[in-house]
Write an enzyme that holds these catalytic residues in place. Structure first.
Site, PDB file in Angstrom:
ATOM      1  N   ASP A  27      34.173  22.328  44.044  1.00  0.00           N
ATOM      2  CA  ASP A  27      34.772  22.749  42.912  1.00  0.00           C
ATOM      3  C   ASP A  27      35.823  23.861  43.287  1.00  0.00           C
ATOM      4  O   ASP A  27      35.892  24.889  42.509  1.00  0.00           O
ATOM      5  CB  ASP A  27      33.762  23.087  41.869  1.00  0.00           C
ATOM      6  CG  ASP A  27      32.898  22.039  41.263  1.00  0.00           C
ATOM      7  OD1 ASP A  27      33.123  20.915  41.756  1.00  0.00           O
ATOM      8  OD2 ASP A  27      32.210  22.514  40.309  1.00  0.00           O
ATOM      9  N   LYS A 132      32.807  14.854  39.316  1.00  0.00           N
ATOM     10  CA  LYS A 132      31.387  15.003  38.457  1.00  0.00           C
ATOM     11  C   LYS A 132      31.655  15.564  37.277  1.00  0.00           C
ATOM     12  O   LYS A 132      32.451  16.508  37.076  1.00  0.00           O
ATOM     13  CB  LYS A 132      30.400  15.864  39.402  1.00  0.00           C
ATOM     14  CG  LYS A 132      31.012  17.133  39.820  1.00  0.00           C
ATOM     15  CD  LYS A 132      30.118  17.991  40.810  1.00  0.00           C
ATOM     16  CE  LYS A 132      30.524  19.525  40.952  1.00  0.00           C
ATOM     17  NZ  LYS A 132      30.418  20.380  39.773  1.00  0.00           N
ATOM     18  N   CYS A 165      27.174  25.824  40.134  1.00  0.00           N
ATOM     19  CA  CYS A 165      27.430  24.234  40.934  1.00  0.00           C
ATOM     20  C   CYS A 165      26.849  24.523  42.112  1.00  0.00           C
ATOM     21  O   CYS A 165      26.446  23.440  42.689  1.00  0.00           O
ATOM     22  CB  CYS A 165      28.929  24.016  40.700  1.00  0.00           C
ATOM     23  SG  CYS A 165      29.465  23.925  39.145  1.00  0.00           S
TER      24      CYS A 165
END
Length: 237
Positions: A27, A132, A165
């Site tokens: 990310d 995702k 995450c």
């Protein structure tokens, strides 16, 4: 089988097996990292994440040179938001939530400029990009199958944020039997205390979720490996 050892890892040395190892970059998106993005709109100091970029760029370069599989993830949602449950959607400042207009387009919406990975860490041809909808990289994605098809048993875990995450993905991977090494200066949090505690939790109790080491220890271990052919492109499902 050629191996190399990250001697300075905690709680103990980590044996690196190049053909069974993937680098996962979680990310590193404009919405989270750049000034004016979603992360900053929530009152966070994005400089805490920006400092991850230089060491992570060096680590990615080392992994590519060694022929390791490199996987990038992006958290985000379809434009109609049908994959974003209310429990997640109803977060953030009332005027800045997922799907709302932001400096870099609609916030965390696939296809928008802010949803994509920053230029400094952009994937190259053949690298896997996982989109995702959740915090963990295994949830509602084909990551498990991609790793299985490639014969991967170890993950070098990097990206943001450490306590969300990165932690979720590491825990998911641990439950699935992967050995994980979290690269401490290549993960970042907006909150220094979360960064410290998040890393301590990974390697506590003899490595309950995995190992921790910084890039200064990991990159030489990668460089000590013989150069392997570049991995064949992995189909993305």
């Amino acid at each position: 089988m050629t191996t190399s050892t990250v001697d300075a890892a905690v709680p103990g040395p980590f044996t690196l097996i190049p053909e069974k190892t993937a680098l996962i970059v979680i990310d590193m998106q404009r919405d989270f990292i750049l000034p004016g993005g979603f992360g900053e709109s929530l009152g966070n100091d994005v400089d805490m994440l920006l400092k991850v970029v230089p060491p992570l760029a060096d680590l990615i370069a080392a992994a590519r040179s060694a022929g390791m599989l490199v996987i990038h993830t992006r958290e985000g949602h379809e434009p109609h938001l049908s994959d974003c449950p209310p429990a997640k959607l109803n977060r953030g400042a009332p005027s800045k939530r997922i799907g709302d207009p932001g400096k870099y387009g609609r916030i965390l919406i696939r296809g928008e400029y802010g949803h994509d990975i920053i230029d400094e860490l952009a994937p190259i041809e053949g690298e896997v990009v996982i989109d995702k909808p959740g915090k963990g990289a295994f949830y509602a994605t084909d990551l498990q199958q991609i790793l299985t098809d490639a014969g991967i048993t170890q993950l070098l875990v990097t990206g943001v944020t450490t306590e969300v995450c990165v932690h979720t993905t590491t825990r998911e991977a641990n439950d699935r039997g992967y050995e994980c090494l979290v690269v401490s200066d290549c993960v970042g949090s907006y909150f220094p205390d979360f960064q410290r505690v998040g890393l301590e939790m990974i390697c506590a109790q003899g490595g309950i979720f995995g190992w921790v080491a910084d890039s200064a220890a990991v990159i030489p271990a990668i460089a000590a490996l013989p150069v392997s052919p570049e991995p064949a492109p992995v189909s993305q499902r």
